[in-house]
Design a protein around this motif. Structure first.
Motif, PDB file in Angstrom:
ATOM      1  N   SER A 543       0.836  -1.205   0.000  1.00 41.19           N
ATOM      2  CA  SER A 543       0.000   0.000   0.000  1.00 41.19           C
ATOM      3  C   SER A 543       0.874   1.260   0.000  1.00 41.19           C
ATOM      4  N   THR A 544       2.068   1.180   0.578  1.00 40.14           N
ATOM      5  CA  THR A 544       2.980   2.328   0.520  1.00 40.14           C
ATOM      6  C   THR A 544       3.406   2.564  -0.919  1.00 40.14           C
ATOM      7  N   LEU A 545       3.702   1.474  -1.621  1.00 45.18           N
ATOM      8  CA  LEU A 545       4.185   1.600  -3.000  1.00 45.18           C
ATOM      9  C   LEU A 545       3.093   2.119  -3.930  1.00 45.18           C
ATOM     10  N   GLN A 546       1.831   1.991  -3.479  1.00 45.24           N
ATOM     11  CA  GLN A 546       0.720   2.435  -4.330  1.00 45.24           C
ATOM     12  C   GLN A 546       0.191   3.808  -3.935  1.00 45.24           C
ATOM     13  N   ASN A 547       0.562   4.249  -2.738  1.00 43.58           N
ATOM     14  CA  ASN A 547       0.011   5.493  -2.208  1.00 43.58           C
ATOM     15  C   ASN A 547       0.565   6.706  -2.969  1.00 43.58           C
ATOM     16  N   PRO A 548      -0.325   7.553  -3.529  1.00 46.51           N
ATOM     17  CA  PRO A 548       0.151   8.707  -4.306  1.00 46.51           C
ATOM     18  C   PRO A 548       1.001   9.666  -3.466  1.00 46.51           C
ATOM     19  N   HIS A 549       0.845   9.640  -2.136  1.00 43.53           N
ATOM     20  CA  HIS A 549       1.609  10.562  -1.296  1.00 43.53           C
ATOM     21  C   HIS A 549       2.951   9.991  -0.876  1.00 43.53           C
ATOM     22  N   SER A 550       3.227   8.741  -1.259  1.00 47.57           N
ATOM     23  CA  SER A 550       4.492   8.136  -0.848  1.00 47.57           C
ATOM     24  C   SER A 550       5.644   8.777  -1.595  1.00 47.57           C
ATOM     25  N   LYS A 551       6.821   8.645  -1.008  1.00 46.97           N
ATOM     26  CA  LYS A 551       8.000   9.238  -1.613  1.00 46.97           C
ATOM     27  C   LYS A 551       8.330   8.553  -2.939  1.00 46.97           C
ATOM     28  N   TYR A 552       8.278   7.239  -2.939  1.00 46.37           N
ATOM     29  CA  TYR A 552       8.545   6.487  -4.171  1.00 46.37           C
ATOM     30  C   TYR A 552       7.375   5.563  -4.425  1.00 46.37           C
ATOM     31  N   ARG A 553       6.907   5.586  -5.671  1.00 43.81           N
ATOM     32  CA  ARG A 553       5.808   4.681  -6.000  1.00 43.81           C
ATOM     33  C   ARG A 553       6.305   3.591  -6.933  1.00 43.81           C
ATOM     34  N   ALA A 554       5.601   2.455  -6.915  1.00 45.00           N
ATOM     35  CA  ALA A 554       6.027   1.321  -7.741  1.00 45.00           C
ATOM     36  C   ALA A 554       6.027   1.710  -9.202  1.00 45.00           C
ATOM     37  N   LYS A 555       7.065   1.311  -9.906  1.00 48.54           N
ATOM     38  CA  LYS A 555       7.159   1.626 -11.331  1.00 48.54           C
ATOM     39  C   LYS A 555       6.731   0.442 -12.181  1.00 48.54           C
ATOM     40  N   GLY A 556       6.977  -0.762 -11.687  1.00 49.30           N
ATOM     41  CA  GLY A 556       6.694  -1.951 -12.501  1.00 49.30           C
ATOM     42  C   GLY A 556       5.287  -2.480 -12.281  1.00 49.30           C
ATOM     43  N   GLU A 557       5.024  -3.597 -12.949  1.00 48.69           N
ATOM     44  CA  GLU A 557       3.741  -4.275 -12.815  1.00 48.69           C
ATOM     45  C   GLU A 557       3.764  -5.157 -11.565  1.00 48.69           C
ATOM     46  N   GLU A 558       2.577  -5.549 -11.101  1.00 44.38           N
ATOM     47  CA  GLU A 558       2.532  -6.556 -10.049  1.00 44.38           C
ATOM     48  C   GLU A 558       2.956  -7.900 -10.655  1.00 44.38           C
ATOM     49  N   ILE A 559       3.737  -8.652  -9.906  1.00 47.51           N
ATOM     50  CA  ILE A 559       4.269  -9.892 -10.479  1.00 47.51           C
ATOM     51  C   ILE A 559       3.587 -11.136  -9.936  1.00 47.51           C
ATOM     52  N   ASN A 560       2.841 -11.023  -8.868  1.00 47.99           N
ATOM     53  CA  ASN A 560       2.008 -12.152  -8.449  1.00 47.99           C
ATOM     54  C   ASN A 560       0.781 -11.606  -7.722  1.00 47.99           C
ATOM     55  N   TYR A 561      -0.061 -12.503  -7.239  1.00 41.77           N
ATOM     56  CA  TYR A 561      -1.335 -12.043  -6.685  1.00 41.77           C
ATOM     57  C   TYR A 561      -1.172 -11.257  -5.403  1.00 41.77           C
ATOM     58  N   PHE A 562       0.034 -11.197  -4.861  1.00 40.80           N
ATOM     59  CA  PHE A 562       0.243 -10.422  -3.647  1.00 40.80           C
ATOM     60  C   PHE A 562       0.788  -9.024  -3.892  1.00 40.80           C
ATOM     61  N   GLY A 563       1.522  -8.855  -4.994  1.00 42.85           N
ATOM     62  CA  GLY A 563       2.057  -7.519  -5.222  1.00 42.85           C
ATOM     63  C   GLY A 563       3.249  -7.474  -6.163  1.00 42.85           C
ATOM     64  N   TYR A 564       4.209  -6.598  -5.797  1.00 44.85           N
ATOM     65  CA  TYR A 564       5.286  -6.237  -6.717  1.00 44.85           C
ATOM     66  C   TYR A 564       6.561  -7.043  -6.483  1.00 44.85           C
ATOM     67  N   ALA A 565       7.502  -6.864  -7.403  1.00 42.17           N
ATOM     68  CA  ALA A 565       8.835  -7.444  -7.213  1.00 42.17           C
ATOM     69  C   ALA A 565       9.555  -6.652  -6.124  1.00 42.17           C
ATOM     70  N   GLU A 566      10.481  -7.307  -5.435  1.00 43.54           N
ATOM     71  CA  GLU A 566      11.201  -6.685  -4.318  1.00 43.54           C
ATOM     72  C   GLU A 566      11.965  -5.444  -4.743  1.00 43.54           C
ATOM     73  N   THR A 567      12.393  -5.428  -6.004  1.00 47.23           N
ATOM     74  CA  THR A 567      13.253  -4.340  -6.471  1.00 47.23           C
ATOM     75  C   THR A 567      12.566  -2.976  -6.375  1.00 47.23           C
TER      76      THR A 567
END
Ligand SMILES: *[C@@H]1O[C@H](CO)[C@@H](O)[C@H](O)[C@H]1NC(C)=O
Ligand SMILES: *[C@@H]1O[C@H](CO)[C@@H](O)[C@H](O)[C@H]1NC(C)=O
Ligand SMILES: *[C@@H]1O[C@H](CO)[C@@H](O)[C@H](O)[C@H]1NC(C)=O
Ligand SMILES: *[C@@H]1O[C@H](CO)[C@@H](O)[C@H](O)[C@H]1NC(C)=O
Ligand SMILES: CC(=O)N[C@H]1CO[C@H](CO)[C@@H](O)[C@@H]1O
Length: 861
Positions: A543-567
């Motif tokens: 949810s931090t990686l998706q939050n528009p107010h976060s400092k850094y947001r996820a750039k890649g796609e979700e890689i499994n049903y739980f979320g993003y790659a660790e990178t």
């Protein structure tokens, strides 16, 4: 043509779907257990196994009659029957889909916690194709058979009804039974039935009676479980469990196999420990209350139900399973390094590798797994395959110091990796071979590694609602912070608090900051609640990686049903390291990887390598994806280590690496894959590494579990003098209270309780491993012995014994529903020592299940 033209075919089809799905699921259910059933018993008792099905078929047939448009009641009964039919059809499809994917059986009791959880639903949806396919096959079969089944059962039921009415009316001597086939009034009732129907009736009645008789005398285990039938077994899902910590606690039961460990009686005269900070830190309440008072006071969550004298809560002094090695010497080279003050631990990083298998950390030849991988390649491809495989986890080679050879016997070239290990030769810290996990359910395993406690032997993360019975790592570090000073202090007080004569860096005075990071959701099964309970105040999750107010947001796609790659966490981790380097904080980072979770998706840009051949009959795609995901994570670990080096923290940072659990594939065992309900040993072997560039490299052979992580970290912090006096006092006080052994000292596989030299006084270091989802079965092993028992916690699975010395890949475990029968077989095959071990293991395991619930204060209400 109007769809109403099909209506008359609907009830027969629904009925047929009910019968076909119910019977197919029953056949699958029995087939999964048939190998462990004694043949004669099975033949004798098997007819009783279909009684519930006959009941369901009868009810279904009565409900599903041709709807006559004029009768509302018939419409209603058709609707009810149709509902049950569809539910059964769907459940059978799920059962078959699940079996085809994993080889295991669905446990409906675990499903209610699953269905209310969006993240869990996504897991289910990945199997949607197999489930749909199974549903379609069942549906087709039902369609093919619908008119026959419908008519047969209709005739059958009518015949039975007529027969019963015939007997009934004959008994009453009445004539008015138009159902009887022939009637001869005014004669005795025997004569009123014709001979054939009388015989048939007698036959049916005696068959029914003997079935009932066998049903009554048959052993409850396993036949009660085997006879459960859809849709009745779905009711399990609705047995709502609510846990409670209210009410009294039972005192510990006597330990079953040796007797000279007694509960330590509580005495009056307790005083609050001097090391305990005035403002009691979270997780330390156990030390804050007079246990004598607590046991006697009317304290709702603590008082004892009946007598007993150990206070009802966890007490290491009366724990019959605890073996301490704290009195033993530290490994010589380590001791020397500590004495030279060359080791400083200012920061701790705990990396939990999702589905991290020891055989792949690093990937190397000579394991049962590697043989399984090679078997997928033809002879001429093998050398190339070996070279590709051994190069897949190069960072793991550097972290463990296990350097791996290729097909030509040359060491794998580690240049050109995501990390260049600056550690001097012979340095690097502890690498444990032989570690096993405490649970194949991720969060239960994490409770062990983060809090040093054994998890609760019930399904799913029920621990999240209870008080964890030991302080977790973030709570320990928080206690160190609290011990320093209650008011905003450090900068001014630092100088005077520092022991000028010591060699300690001033970092021992900095405050700790604990951070939890993972690139996937923390919503699954109350993980967020657990994280709070463990004391993580700072978290970066999906949810931090998706939050528009976060400092850094996820750039890649979700890689499994739980979320993003660790990178995606990279900028957060870099910031955190920077902050620890410049802002005078001590860092505790806990990071759980995620790409190696089923279904092993990797980001688009990651080039996949083909590791598996296509020999043999099994589908090698899952394994191929898994190895690629493991290489992705290996690269990621290299990136973390590089950031650590760049931040300048590496020389003062302890990096602990542990697998949450393994992951069984068809290459390990064709019958069962995955972790759910699968006790296979490949789900248990995990890497365990304590990496520090200033510690000498030591390879340890020990069947330790993640329970050892906290004791080892605390022991290292104390011995390396990385804590100030106050913190060191706290750490030294709590260290002996943890159940695990410290791995900087030789691991003890047993101790002799030498009161007298009798047998049974040798106390083994037992290890328990809960099998995902936690409440159905458990693995029992003892360090230093090659035996393994899978102990059923519910009465719905077999006892399984394996000898890992002769069968390290656990290819031919021995199964039985009865422990004594299993012990007999084990005795014949492996001798009386193995059989005696097995009998002890069962007793200890059963005691443990009960005692864990007591320690956690867990009750089902
Ligand atoms: C090293 O990696 C680079 C790109 O990452 C690649 O172009 C090069 O061929 C590699 N060299 C070796 C010796 O593997
Ligand atoms: C500091 O370290 C030196 C050697 O590195 C040692 O001789 C000395 O005793 C140490 N001082 C203390 C107080 O431990
Ligand atoms: C350093 O610490 C101060 C005070 O605790 C805080 O306000 C600041 O944000 C921190 N700096 C960084 C880079 O985290
Ligand atoms: C870490 O220690 C090694 C060997 O003691 C030394 O060569 C290196 O410069 C140190 N690194 C940092 C960043 O201080
Ligand atoms: C050092 C040690 O105790 N190793 C044991 C770990 O467990 C295996 C069985 O899984 C034994 O064979 C080892 O001897």
């Amino acid at each position: 043509m109007s769809i109403f033209a099909y209506l008359p075919a609907l009830p027969p089809f629904l009925f047929s779907a009910l019968v076909v799905s119910g019977l197919a699921s029953k056949i699958l259910h029995i087939a999964l257990h048939i190998r462990s059933l004694p043949f004669l018993h099975f033949v004798l008792y098997s007819p009783t196994l279909i009684l519930p099905d006959l009941f369901i078929i009868t009810c279904g047939r009565v409900l599903l009659q041709f709807p006559a448009p004029e009768s509302r009641w018939q419409w209603l009964s058709t609707c009810v029957g149709g509902f049950f039919s569809l539910v059964t059809w769907g459940a059978a499809a799920i059962q078959f889909g699940f079996f085809l994917q994993t080889g295991a059986e669905v446990d409906w009791t675990a499903s209610n916690s699953f269905l209310s959880d969006p993240a869990a639903m996504k897991i289910l949806l990945t199997g949607i194709w197999t489930v749909s396919a199974a549903g379609i096959v069942l549906g087709l079969l039902a369609w093919l058979l619908h008119s026959k089944l419908y008519n047969w059962t209709g005739h059958g039921l009518e015949a039975i009804r007529d027969m019963m009415l015939g007997v009934y009316s004959a008994c009453r001597g009445g004539y008015h039974a138009r159902y009887t086939l022939i009637t001869a009034p005014n004669k005795s009732w025997i004569n009123s039935l014709d001979i054939r129907s009388a015989r048939r009736t007698a036959l049916l009645v005696s068959a029914g009676l003997s079935l009932l008789f066998i049903e009554i005398v048959r052993p409850a285990v396993p036949y009660d479980h085997l006879s459960t039938a859809l849709p009745l077994s779905l009711l399990d899902a609705f047995t709502k469990k609510t846990i409670t910590v209210e009410g009294c606690r039972n005192p510990a039961k006597a330990f079953p196999i040796w007797t000279n460990v007694n509960p330590v009686p509580l005495k009056e005269g307790w005083s609050r420990p001097s090391w305990l900070p005035q403002d009691t830190p979270d997780g330390f309440s156990r030390w804050d209350v007079d246990p004598y008072k607590r046991a006697s006071e009317d304290n709702p969550s603590w008082y004892l139900c009946s007598g007993g004298d150990d206070g009802g809560f966890f007490n290491p002094k009366s724990d019959p399973l605890k073996i301490s090695n704290l009195g033993d010497g530290i490994y010589e080279p380590l001791k020397k390094a500590f004495e030279e003050h060359s080791v400083a631990i200012d920061n701790v990083i705990l990396l939990t590798l999702e589905s991290g298998r020891k055989e792949m950390f690093p990937m190397q030849q000579g394991t049962p797994l590697f043989d399984g991988l090679l078997a997928s390649h033809s002879e001429e491809d093998r050398n190339d395959a070996i070279d590709r495989l051994v190069a897949s986890t190069r960072i793991a080679q550097m972290l463990t110091g296990e350097h791996v050879k290729d097909s030509q016997g040359k060491l794998v070239d580690l240049a050109n990796s995501t990390w260049r290990d600056p550690t001097e030769a012979g340095m690097g810290g502890l690498n444990v071979q032989g570690a096993i996990t405490g649970s194949t359910l991720t969060f239960k395993s994490i409770i062990g590694s983060h809090c040093g406690v054994n998890p609760l032997p019930v399904d799913m993360l029920e621990e999240s609602g209870l008080e964890i019975y030991q302080p977790c790592l973030p709570q320990l570090f928080d206690a160190f912070n609290k011990a320093k000073s209650p008011v905003q202090p450090r900068q001014s007080e630092k100088v005077e608090r520092r022991d000028a004569a010591s060699n300690q860096s001033e970092a021992v005075e900095y405050p700790w900051k604990s951070v939890f990071m993972q690139s996937i959701t923390d919503d699954y099964d109350r993980q967020n609640v657990l994280n709070d309970h463990m004391g993580f105040k700072h978290q970066v999750v999906k949810s931090t990686l998706q939050n528009p107010h976060s400092k850094y947001r996820a750039k890649g796609e979700e890689i499994n049903y739980f979320g993003y790659a660790e990178t995606e966490l990279k900028p957060y981790i870099r910031d955190l390291f920077q902050e620890a380097a410049i802002n005078k904080t001590r860092l505790f980072l806990s990071h759980v990887t995620s790409t190696t979770h089923h279904p092993w998706g990797t980001p688009e840009h990651f080039k996949k390598v083909s590791y598996m051949g296509d020999e043999g009959t099994i589908n090698h795609d899952p394994m191929n994806n898994y190895i690629n995901a493991a290489r992705f994570v290996d690269n990621w670990l290299g990136e973390i280590m590089t950031m650590l080096d760049e931040s300048g923290l590496a020389n003062n940072t302890l990096v602990v690496i542990v697998g949450d659990h393994g992951q069984a594939f068809a290459e390990d065992n064709k019958d069962l894959t995955g972790t759910y309900n699968n006790p296979h040993i490949s789900n248990f072997r995990v890497p365990l590494v304590f990496r520090h560039p200033q510690m000498p490299r030591i390879h340890i052979s020990a069947n330790a579990t993640s329970l050892s992580i906290i004791p080892t970290i605390l022991d290292m912090l104390i011995q390396s003098e990385s804590l100030d006096k106050q913190d060191s006092a706290i750490a030294s006080a709590v260290l002996p209270e943890y159940q695990g052994q410290s791995l900087i000292r030789p691991f003890r596989t047993s101790i002799l309780e030498n009161e007298d030299a009798e047998d049974g006084n040798k106390k083994l270091a037992w290890n328990f491993g809960l099998i995902n989802a936690g409440g159905a079965k458990m693995s029992v092993t003892a360090a230093g012995t090659p035996y393994r028992l899978i102990l059923p916690i519910k009465e719905d699975s077999e006892y399984v014994f394996s000898h890992l010395g002769t069968d390290p890949g656990e290819l031919s475990p021995m199964k039985s529903w009865s422990l004594s029968r299993l012990a007999d077989t084990v005795k014949t095959k492996f001798g009386s020592e193995a059989a005696a071990w097995l009998e002890d293991a069962e007793k200890v395991g059963k005691w443990y299940v009960n005692d864990q619930r007591r320690i956690w204060g867990y009750r089902e209400a």
